[in-house]
Design an enzyme around this catalytic site. Sequence first.
Site, PDB file in Angstrom:
ATOM      1  N   GLU A   1      38.268 -96.637 -69.861  1.00 43.03           N
ATOM      2  CA  GLU A   1      37.791 -95.369 -70.024  1.00 43.03           C
ATOM      3  C   GLU A   1      38.658 -94.493 -69.312  1.00 43.03           C
ATOM      4  OE1 GLU A   1      33.519 -93.369 -69.582  1.00 43.03           O
ATOM      5  OE2 GLU A   1      34.341 -93.514 -67.610  1.00 43.03           O
TER       6      GLU A   1
ATOM      7  N   ARG B   1      -0.218-105.489 -83.356  1.00 50.60           N
ATOM      8  CA  ARG B   1       0.262-104.584 -82.587  1.00 50.60           C
ATOM      9  C   ARG B   1       1.781-104.885 -82.152  1.00 50.60           C
ATOM     10  NH1 ARG B   1       1.643-100.188 -83.230  1.00 50.60           N
ATOM     11  NH2 ARG B   1      -0.565 -99.987 -83.645  1.00 50.60           N
TER      12      ARG B   1
ATOM     13  N   LYS C   1      22.396 -98.494 -73.551  1.00 50.85           N
ATOM     14  CA  LYS C   1      21.379 -97.568 -73.211  1.00 50.85           C
ATOM     15  C   LYS C   1      20.175 -97.817 -74.183  1.00 50.85           C
ATOM     16  CE  LYS C   1      24.248 -93.704 -72.048  1.00 50.85           C
ATOM     17  NZ  LYS C   1      24.798 -92.321 -72.429  1.00 50.85           N
TER      18      LYS C   1
ATOM     19  N   LYS D   1      35.291 -98.396 -66.368  1.00 53.37           N
ATOM     20  CA  LYS D   1      34.879 -97.304 -66.337  1.00 53.37           C
ATOM     21  C   LYS D   1      35.395 -96.387 -65.141  1.00 53.37           C
ATOM     22  CE  LYS D   1      31.499 -96.083 -68.999  1.00 53.37           C
ATOM     23  NZ  LYS D   1      29.937 -95.737 -69.372  1.00 53.37           N
TER      24      LYS D   1
ATOM     25  N   ASP E   1      36.722 -90.201 -72.940  1.00 56.47           N
ATOM     26  CA  ASP E   1      35.307 -89.679 -72.351  1.00 56.47           C
ATOM     27  C   ASP E   1      35.456 -88.081 -72.389  1.00 56.47           C
ATOM     28  OD1 ASP E   1      32.774 -90.161 -71.097  1.00 56.47           O
ATOM     29  OD2 ASP E   1      33.886 -89.507 -69.051  1.00 56.47           O
TER      30      ASP E   1
END
Length: 281
Positions: free
Chosen positions: A199, A99, A134, A166, A220
């Site tokens: 950004e 697994r 992410k 950012k 962005d």
Amino acid sequence: MKTRDQLIDELIDLAFAEDVGDGDHTTLSTIPADEMGKQQLIVKEEGILAGVEIARKVFDKFDPSLKMTVFINDGEHVKPGDIAFVVEGKVRSLLQTERTMLNIMQRMSGIATTTAKYQDRLKGLKTKVLDTRKTTPGMRLLEKEAVKIGGGMNHRIGLFDMILIKDNHVDFAGGIPQAVSAARNYLKEKGKDLKIEVEVRNTDEINQALECNVDRIMLDNFTPERTREAVELINGRAEIESSGGITIDTLRDYAEAGVDFISVGALTHSVKGLDMSFKAC
């Protein structure tokens, strides 16, 4: 800082700890300790195979006596019915590693397959598809490796290998010039040589970033038309990355606007694993 191999070893240890615990009592109670056998990884869905070398680490770490024979390597196209590899050894070891190996192989192959589909949309253009942060906690290195296997490129690995200023950094720092200046002073003080990316949300911020001579500008949530205008304004003075809500259907529109990179969170945050099984043979 820990090396890639150390982090992968720790991930495999954690995977065994959460799955095997103090023992696979089903296997230990039904399979004799000296029983020997063979299992094969059967591909059940078309895609790009990824994770073969990590699977080898899984088997070696649990039982170094297991023998793995590979027929299909990472990055190769596979179809239903293909046999990627065969593993021989103690049946108890095969069943207890099954697994963990499948979870890694299916996840990585799904990411590689998705990445290949995105990159294929950019055929003939200079633009490369990038991953993001992410990722599944703890599996980032494997997921980003799968992106590369699928033909994409890695953005920064984490918060430590690039300066990415950012919108929140800009707002808290008081503006792009202040944020970039502070970042450069920090890098000098720490003796670090990291690229700086900013950004931006509008033309004014693009001009500010250009005046600061940053390495890369991230557009962005720009539309393809606004992206084309931004590319003309930047005119090669910095690398250009498009980000924010870009799908496989709109990907080429942004690439044709002339950007160098397009970052896509969907490569890792919502991908479907590639179907495969590990069966006795």
